[in-house]
Design a protein around this motif. Structure first.
Motif, PDB file in Angstrom:
ATOM      1  N   SER A 176      -2.325  10.858  -2.102  1.00 45.81           N
ATOM      2  CA  SER A 176      -1.431  10.768  -3.170  1.00 45.81           C
ATOM      3  C   SER A 176      -1.983  11.775  -4.331  1.00 45.81           C
ATOM      4  O   SER A 176      -1.373  11.983  -4.699  1.00 45.81           O
ATOM      5  N   ALA A 177      -3.421  11.307  -4.457  1.00 48.84           N
ATOM      6  CA  ALA A 177      -3.839  12.887  -5.704  1.00 48.84           C
ATOM      7  C   ALA A 177      -3.447  13.841  -5.242  1.00 48.84           C
ATOM      8  O   ALA A 177      -3.464  14.558  -6.107  1.00 48.84           O
ATOM      9  N   THR A 178      -4.126  14.066  -3.349  1.00 46.38           N
ATOM     10  CA  THR A 178      -3.816  15.426  -3.530  1.00 46.38           C
ATOM     11  C   THR A 178      -3.444  15.910  -3.873  1.00 46.38           C
ATOM     12  O   THR A 178      -2.602  16.590  -3.932  1.00 46.38           O
ATOM     13  N   ASN A 179      -1.744  15.270  -3.317  1.00 47.97           N
ATOM     14  CA  ASN A 179      -0.356  15.830  -2.927  1.00 47.97           C
ATOM     15  C   ASN A 179       0.354  15.995  -4.117  1.00 47.97           C
ATOM     16  O   ASN A 179       0.866  16.896  -4.283  1.00 47.97           O
ATOM     17  N   LEU A 180       0.207  15.290  -4.639  1.00 47.79           N
ATOM     18  CA  LEU A 180       0.559  14.872  -6.332  1.00 47.79           C
ATOM     19  C   LEU A 180      -0.272  16.782  -7.540  1.00 47.79           C
ATOM     20  O   LEU A 180      -0.023  17.402  -7.165  1.00 47.79           O
ATOM     21  N   GLU A 181      -1.308  16.983  -6.505  1.00 47.82           N
ATOM     22  CA  GLU A 181      -2.078  17.732  -7.051  1.00 47.82           C
ATOM     23  C   GLU A 181      -2.017  19.499  -6.624  1.00 47.82           C
ATOM     24  O   GLU A 181      -1.620  20.284  -7.118  1.00 47.82           O
ATOM     25  N   SER A 182      -1.446  19.518  -5.344  1.00 48.31           N
ATOM     26  CA  SER A 182      -0.963  20.690  -4.926  1.00 48.31           C
ATOM     27  C   SER A 182       0.259  20.399  -5.496  1.00 48.31           C
ATOM     28  O   SER A 182       0.874  22.222  -4.976  1.00 48.31           O
ATOM     29  N   GLU A 183       1.347  19.688  -6.626  1.00 52.33           N
ATOM     30  CA  GLU A 183       2.737  20.011  -6.432  1.00 52.33           C
ATOM     31  C   GLU A 183       2.222  20.305  -7.957  1.00 52.33           C
ATOM     32  O   GLU A 183       2.956  21.051  -8.520  1.00 52.33           O
ATOM     33  N   GLY A 184       0.999  20.583  -8.194  1.00 53.02           N
ATOM     34  CA  GLY A 184       1.021  20.671  -9.644  1.00 53.02           C
ATOM     35  C   GLY A 184       0.759  19.716 -10.588  1.00 53.02           C
ATOM     36  O   GLY A 184       0.541  20.485 -11.891  1.00 53.02           O
ATOM     37  N   VAL A 185       1.031  18.945 -10.114  1.00 48.91           N
ATOM     38  CA  VAL A 185       0.686  17.543 -12.000  1.00 48.91           C
ATOM     39  C   VAL A 185      -0.792  17.434 -11.623  1.00 48.91           C
ATOM     40  O   VAL A 185      -1.548  17.947 -10.873  1.00 48.91           O
ATOM     41  N   LYS A 186      -1.028  17.724 -12.754  1.00 49.95           N
ATOM     42  CA  LYS A 186      -2.483  17.074 -13.078  1.00 49.95           C
ATOM     43  C   LYS A 186      -2.842  15.492 -12.899  1.00 49.95           C
ATOM     44  O   LYS A 186      -2.312  14.902 -13.088  1.00 49.95           O
ATOM     45  N   ILE A 187      -3.946  15.090 -13.500  1.00 50.09           N
ATOM     46  CA  ILE A 187      -4.672  13.815 -12.435  1.00 50.09           C
ATOM     47  C   ILE A 187      -5.631  13.877 -13.172  1.00 50.09           C
ATOM     48  O   ILE A 187      -6.825  14.379 -13.535  1.00 50.09           O
ATOM     49  N   LYS A 188      -5.692  12.931 -13.867  1.00 51.67           N
ATOM     50  CA  LYS A 188      -7.145  12.204 -14.945  1.00 51.67           C
ATOM     51  C   LYS A 188      -8.101  11.774 -13.961  1.00 51.67           C
ATOM     52  O   LYS A 188      -7.232  10.480 -13.300  1.00 51.67           O
ATOM     53  N   ASP A 189      -9.146  11.526 -14.225  1.00 49.28           N
ATOM     54  CA  ASP A 189     -10.163  10.757 -13.209  1.00 49.28           C
ATOM     55  C   ASP A 189     -10.865   9.149 -13.853  1.00 49.28           C
ATOM     56  O   ASP A 189     -11.200  10.163 -15.727  1.00 49.28           O
ATOM     57  N   TYR A 190     -10.211   8.585 -13.897  1.00 50.59           N
ATOM     58  CA  TYR A 190     -11.182   6.903 -14.664  1.00 50.59           C
ATOM     59  C   TYR A 190     -11.672   6.530 -13.866  1.00 50.59           C
ATOM     60  O   TYR A 190     -11.315   6.097 -12.685  1.00 50.59           O
ATOM     61  N   GLU A 191     -13.257   6.116 -14.821  1.00 50.38           N
ATOM     62  CA  GLU A 191     -13.886   5.872 -13.819  1.00 50.38           C
ATOM     63  C   GLU A 191     -14.649   5.648 -12.028  1.00 50.38           C
ATOM     64  O   GLU A 191     -13.892   4.860 -11.504  1.00 50.38           O
ATOM     65  N   GLY A 192     -14.099   7.306 -12.297  1.00 51.41           N
ATOM     66  CA  GLY A 192     -14.111   7.863 -10.991  1.00 51.41           C
ATOM     67  C   GLY A 192     -12.951   7.838 -10.246  1.00 51.41           C
ATOM     68  O   GLY A 192     -13.306   8.184  -8.888  1.00 51.41           O
ATOM     69  N   LYS A 193     -11.812   7.262 -10.307  1.00 55.27           N
ATOM     70  CA  LYS A 193     -11.092   7.699  -9.577  1.00 55.27           C
ATOM     71  C   LYS A 193      -9.921   7.855 -10.031  1.00 55.27           C
ATOM     72  O   LYS A 193      -9.899   8.501 -11.488  1.00 55.27           O
ATOM     73  N   PRO A 194      -8.880   8.982  -9.876  1.00 57.89           N
ATOM     74  CA  PRO A 194      -7.582   9.512  -9.799  1.00 57.89           C
ATOM     75  C   PRO A 194      -6.262   8.475 -10.641  1.00 57.89           C
ATOM     76  O   PRO A 194      -5.901   7.809  -9.739  1.00 57.89           O
ATOM     77  N   GLN A 195      -6.263   8.789 -11.480  1.00 56.04           N
ATOM     78  CA  GLN A 195      -5.095   8.443 -12.094  1.00 56.04           C
ATOM     79  C   GLN A 195      -4.232   9.204 -12.788  1.00 56.04           C
ATOM     80  O   GLN A 195      -4.383  10.260 -12.794  1.00 56.04           O
ATOM     81  N   ARG A 196      -3.097   8.948 -12.900  1.00 55.81           N
ATOM     82  CA  ARG A 196      -1.330   9.217 -12.993  1.00 55.81           C
ATOM     83  C   ARG A 196      -0.726   8.402 -14.057  1.00 55.81           C
ATOM     84  O   ARG A 196      -0.062   7.982 -12.996  1.00 55.81           O
ATOM     85  N   LYS A 197      -0.219   8.658 -14.870  1.00 49.07           N
ATOM     86  CA  LYS A 197       1.562   8.280 -14.998  1.00 49.07           C
ATOM     87  C   LYS A 197       2.188   8.767 -14.751  1.00 49.07           C
ATOM     88  O   LYS A 197       2.385  10.552 -14.481  1.00 49.07           O
ATOM     89  N   PHE A 198       3.430   8.181 -14.339  1.00 46.43           N
ATOM     90  CA  PHE A 198       4.754   8.361 -14.037  1.00 46.43           C
ATOM     91  C   PHE A 198       5.771   8.001 -15.039  1.00 46.43           C
ATOM     92  O   PHE A 198       5.143   7.226 -15.870  1.00 46.43           O
ATOM     93  N   SER A 199       6.297   8.756 -16.112  1.00 48.35           N
ATOM     94  CA  SER A 199       7.744   8.423 -16.505  1.00 48.35           C
ATOM     95  C   SER A 199       9.530   8.970 -16.808  1.00 48.35           C
ATOM     96  O   SER A 199       9.438   9.397 -15.891  1.00 48.35           O
ATOM     97  N   THR A 200      10.140   8.149 -16.984  1.00 45.03           N
ATOM     98  CA  THR A 200      11.421   8.248 -17.504  1.00 45.03           C
ATOM     99  C   THR A 200      12.092   8.226 -18.520  1.00 45.03           C
ATOM    100  O   THR A 200      11.313   7.183 -18.962  1.00 45.03           O
TER     101      THR A 200
END
Length: 122
Positions: free
Chosen positions: A36-60
Motif C-alpha cells: 500500500s505504501a508503494t502504491n500510494l507513493e507511485s500516485e504522488g502521495v507522500k508517506i511519513k515514517d513512524y518508528e520505521g514503518k510507513p504511515q499516512r493520514k487520509f481525510s475527508t
C-alpha cells in the motif's frame, strides 16, 4: 484506489481536533503495509515514517461509510490497532505536500480489542 493498514489514529465519527480546534474533517491515520505504501507513493502521495514503518493520514469533509467484512454497516468504534482496507481518491497535486488522499470508504478486516484506560493490575 485501495490501501490496507493498521489504525494508528481515527476520527471517523467526529471531526478531528488539532490544537484544541476542529479541523472540519474526518480522518484516519494508517500504518501501512509495504504494498500500500508503494502504491500510494507511485500516485504522488507522500508517506511519513513512524518508528520505521510507513504511515499516512487520509481525510475527508464528509461522513465516511464504514463496513464489516460482510459489507454490512459497521457499528461501534474502529479501535486503534484494527486492520482496515480503505477506498480513497486522489486530490489535486501540490508542489510541496504531494497528492492528498481523500477517504471514501472503510472496511474493517480485523477489529482490535479496545485499550482500557484503567490499569487492571494496579
Amino acid at each position: 484506489m485501495i490501501a490496507e493498514g493498521t489504525v494508528a489514529f481515527e476520527s471517523l465519527k467526529e471531526h478531528d481536533v488539532f490544537n484544541g480546534q476542529s479541523t472540519g474533517k474526518f480522518t484516519l491515520t494508517l500504518t501501512l503495509d509495504e504494498k500500500s505504501a508503494t502504491n500510494l507513493e507511485s500516485e504522488g502521495v507522500k508517506i511519513k515514517d513512524y518508528e520505521g514503518k510507513p504511515q499516512r493520514k487520509f481525510s475527508t469533509q464528509y461522513t465516511v461509510p464504514v463496513f464489516d467484512l460482510d459489507g454490512k454497516p459497521f457499528m461501534g468504534q474502529v479501535t486503534r490497532g484494527s486492520k482496515v482496507r480503505v477506498q480513497w481518491k486522489k486530490g489535486n497535486p501540490h508542489p510541496v505536500h504531494g497528492t492528498p488522499p481523500y477517504l471514501e470508504k472503510v472496511r474493517v478486516l480485523e477489529l482490535a480489542e479496545a485499550q482500557g484506560s484503567i490499569d487492571e493490575d494496579f
